[in-house]
Enzyme design. Structure first.
Site, PDB file in Angstrom:
ATOM      1  N   LYS A  77      -4.864  -5.933   0.808  1.00 21.76           N
ATOM      2  CA  LYS A  77      -4.144  -5.647   2.053  1.00 21.76           C
ATOM      3  C   LYS A  77      -4.952  -6.198   3.230  1.00 21.76           C
ATOM      4  O   LYS A  77      -6.173  -6.130   3.222  1.00 21.76           O
ATOM      5  CB  LYS A  77      -4.016  -4.123   2.246  1.00 21.76           C
ATOM      6  CG  LYS A  77      -3.010  -3.448   1.352  1.00 21.76           C
ATOM      7  CD  LYS A  77      -2.935  -1.958   1.671  1.00 21.76           C
ATOM      8  CE  LYS A  77      -2.082  -1.210   0.664  1.00 21.76           C
ATOM      9  NZ  LYS A  77      -0.649  -1.559   0.711  1.00 21.76           N
TER      10      LYS A  77
ATOM     11  N   ARG B  30       3.719   2.057  -9.016  1.00 21.56           N
ATOM     12  CA  ARG B  30       4.721   2.082 -10.080  1.00 21.56           C
ATOM     13  C   ARG B  30       4.064   1.913 -11.456  1.00 21.56           C
ATOM     14  O   ARG B  30       4.609   2.371 -12.450  1.00 21.56           O
ATOM     15  CB  ARG B  30       5.795   1.011  -9.815  1.00 21.56           C
ATOM     16  CG  ARG B  30       5.287  -0.398  -9.803  1.00 21.56           C
ATOM     17  CD  ARG B  30       6.256  -1.369  -9.122  1.00 21.56           C
ATOM     18  NE  ARG B  30       6.253  -1.209  -7.659  1.00 21.56           N
ATOM     19  CZ  ARG B  30       6.999  -1.920  -6.828  1.00 21.56           C
ATOM     20  NH1 ARG B  30       7.839  -2.831  -7.299  1.00 21.56           N
ATOM     21  NH2 ARG B  30       6.932  -1.725  -5.528  1.00 21.56           N
TER      22      ARG B  30
END
Ligand code: BES
Ligand code: MN
Ligand code: ZN
Length: 498
Positions: free
Chosen positions: A273, A347
């Site tokens: 990020k 996920r």
């Protein structure tokens, strides 16, 4: 720690550092709310005028302090706004927020008594819970200059008999204290809270409350074939964990599995990020903190239902051993996933935990996760998204959230978005799909791992889990314990046979 109690004495008999009353917006200026009568008497009926002079209108969020007159055993009166005046009681959420504002405003004082409109047991509980949540302060790293939260909160109730008022306050304590514990977990710096230390805290709480806790460490995860959790955690010096916390009731009506995303820090991994997107990523374990708080609260409330919380804990870091974009993971249960973006890690850990949870054949699986930035773009920072493979369950959880004062919205899982995750990949699935509708794509990914015949719902709390703005109502800056009350109320309703 802040303590909660209930009192049926009148204001004149309450010895405290502050007395809290409610003030509402009347047609011709501020009007005092029920509960404030004995305080108003001590002012010889001038309190509403005094408040108006001080600029009070009765608007929600307002807090105005007035020195108390002789005749009261407290030096200070605090009036908190309730919004539009009504004859037939205030909404429970209005009471929670006003009590929260009061408790926050009074930080640094020892003892506060709340004389807000609290007639029914539900109203007493709302005032108590709002106050306890509003009193929350995260003091772990603060020196002497940090203000201590109110030490003692007394909920004054006009309710006769007092017995169910006392029970209401105890319920508020069970839920509020566990929510505040979840907030502490979220706020703890990621150099102190990692998968191992989180698991240790869960074990200690399990012991304290008589819950069964099982921890799979990195060796056990490898042996068990938990490729998703391992694939996310493999780049970190702090290895991953899968923690199971089980509450069982001998007369349980049903078994619920709550699965939480527990990324103790999300750097993005090799798909790092950029600066500006990682400072708050200690909050990425908010789902795990929420399901943990919910199972402990279920136990403290003695609900007639089995609740199992699954905490999927890993730290997502870039390193020479980290999973690369392009790697293929073999997930728990055997499906393969091509990792196209290591920042779509939630996920992956959830998929393993959902398959594992499904093996125990629960009636329902609800996962809670700070899963996607897309959900924050869609719903803002105060509303979580609800997705499900069952329309009735999605509606039910949305309505349950509303009933306890949590903002949520039902979101679809459109079948056409599934294609992007399955085409042009060498594995069964890719962990990324179409960019548009990213929150729904993530939900569709999770759906692939839900065992046939199990009702499943997914709460994407990426927006409301962590409050980057100023405090409001009973919500502090930082960790909020989003979704805990929804899970607890849902478990209560199931326990009650609903
Ligand atoms: N933890 C983030 C999601 C998030 C964003 C939580 C903002 C809280 C606030 C998640 O792991 C993530 O990075 N998601 C990516 C997915 C994308 C790479 C498909 C996102 O939303 O950008
Ligand atoms: Mn991520
Ligand atoms: Zn994440």
């Amino acid at each position: 720690m802040t303590t909660l109690s209930v009192s049926t004495s009148s204001a004149a008999g309450l010895r405290a550092d502050a007395l809290v009353v409610g003030v509402a917006k009347g047609p011709k200026g501020p009007v005092l709310a029920p509960g404030s009568e004995t305080v108003a008497e001590a002012f010889d009926g001038t309190l509403a005028d005094v408040l108006a002079t001080l600029g009070a209108a009765g608007a929600e969020g307002e807090a105005v302090k007035v020195p108390a007159p002789a005749g009261l055993k407290a030096p200070l009166v605090l009036a908190v706004g309730l919004g539009e005046a009504t004859e037939d009681g205030y909404a429970l959420e209005t009471l929670r927020r006003a009590a929260g504002v009061a408790a926050r405003t009074l930080a640094g004082t020892k003892k506060a008594a709340l004389l807000l409109p609290a007639e029914s047991a539900a109203e007493v509980e709302a005032v108590a819970l709002g106050a306890l949540l509003g009193a929350y302060a995260f003091g772990t790293y603060k020196g002497e200059n940090g203000k201590a939260p109110v030490g003692e909160l007394i909920v004054a109730s006009t309710r006769k008999g007092g017995k169910d008022a006392k029970a209401a306050v105890e319920r508020a304590a069970a839920i509020g204290e566990e929510m505040n514990r979840a907030r502490d977990l979220v706020n703890t710096a990621p150099n102190d809270l990692n998968p191992k230390s989180f698991a240790t805290i869960a074990q200690a709480a399990g012991k304290e409350h008589g819950l069964k806790v099982e921890v799979l460490d990195e060796k056990a995860l490898l042996k068990g074939g938990f490729g998703g959790i391992l694939g996310v955690g493999v780049g970190s010096a702090n290895p991953p964990r899968l923690v199971k916390v089980a509450y069982t009731h001998p007369k349980a009506k049903a078994t619920l599995a709550f699965v939480g995303k527990g990324i103790t820090y999300d750097s993005g991994g090799i798909s790092l990020k950029p600066a500006g997107h990682n400072e708050t990523m200690k909050c990425d374990m908010s789902g795990a903190a929420a399901v943990f708080a919910a199972v402990v609260a279920a136990k403290r409330l003695g609900l007639q239902v089995n609740v199992t919380a699954w905490l999927a804990l890993a730290e997502n870091m870039p390193s020479g051993s980290a999973t690369r974009p392009g790697d293929v993971l073999r997930m728990y249960g055997g499906k393969t996933v091509e990792v196209l973006n290591t920042d779509a890690e939630g996920r992956l850990v959830l998929a393993d935990a959902i398959v594992r949870a499904g093996e125990e054949k629960p009636d329902v699986i609800v996962d809670v996760a700070t899963l996607t930035g897309a959900m924050v773009l869609a719903l803002g920072t105060r509303t979580f998204g609800v997705m499900s493979n069952d329309d009735a369950l999605r509606t039910r959880l949305h309505e349950t959230a509303g009933a306890v004062g949590e903002q949520s919205w039902p979101m679809p899982l459109p079948a056409d978005l599934r294609k992007g995750m399955t085409e042009s990949t060498i594995a069964d699935l890719a962990n990324m799909g179409e960019r548009m509708g990213g929150g729904l794509v993530a939900g569709l990914f999770l759906k692939e791992f839900v065992a046939e015949g199990i009702d499943w719902a997914h709460l994407d709390i990426a927006g409301p889990a962590f409050n980057e703005g100023g405090p409001f109502g009973y919500t502090p800056k930082g960790g909020t314990a989003s979704a805990v009350r929804t899970l607890v109320r849902y478990a209560e309703d199931v326990a009650a046979g609903a």
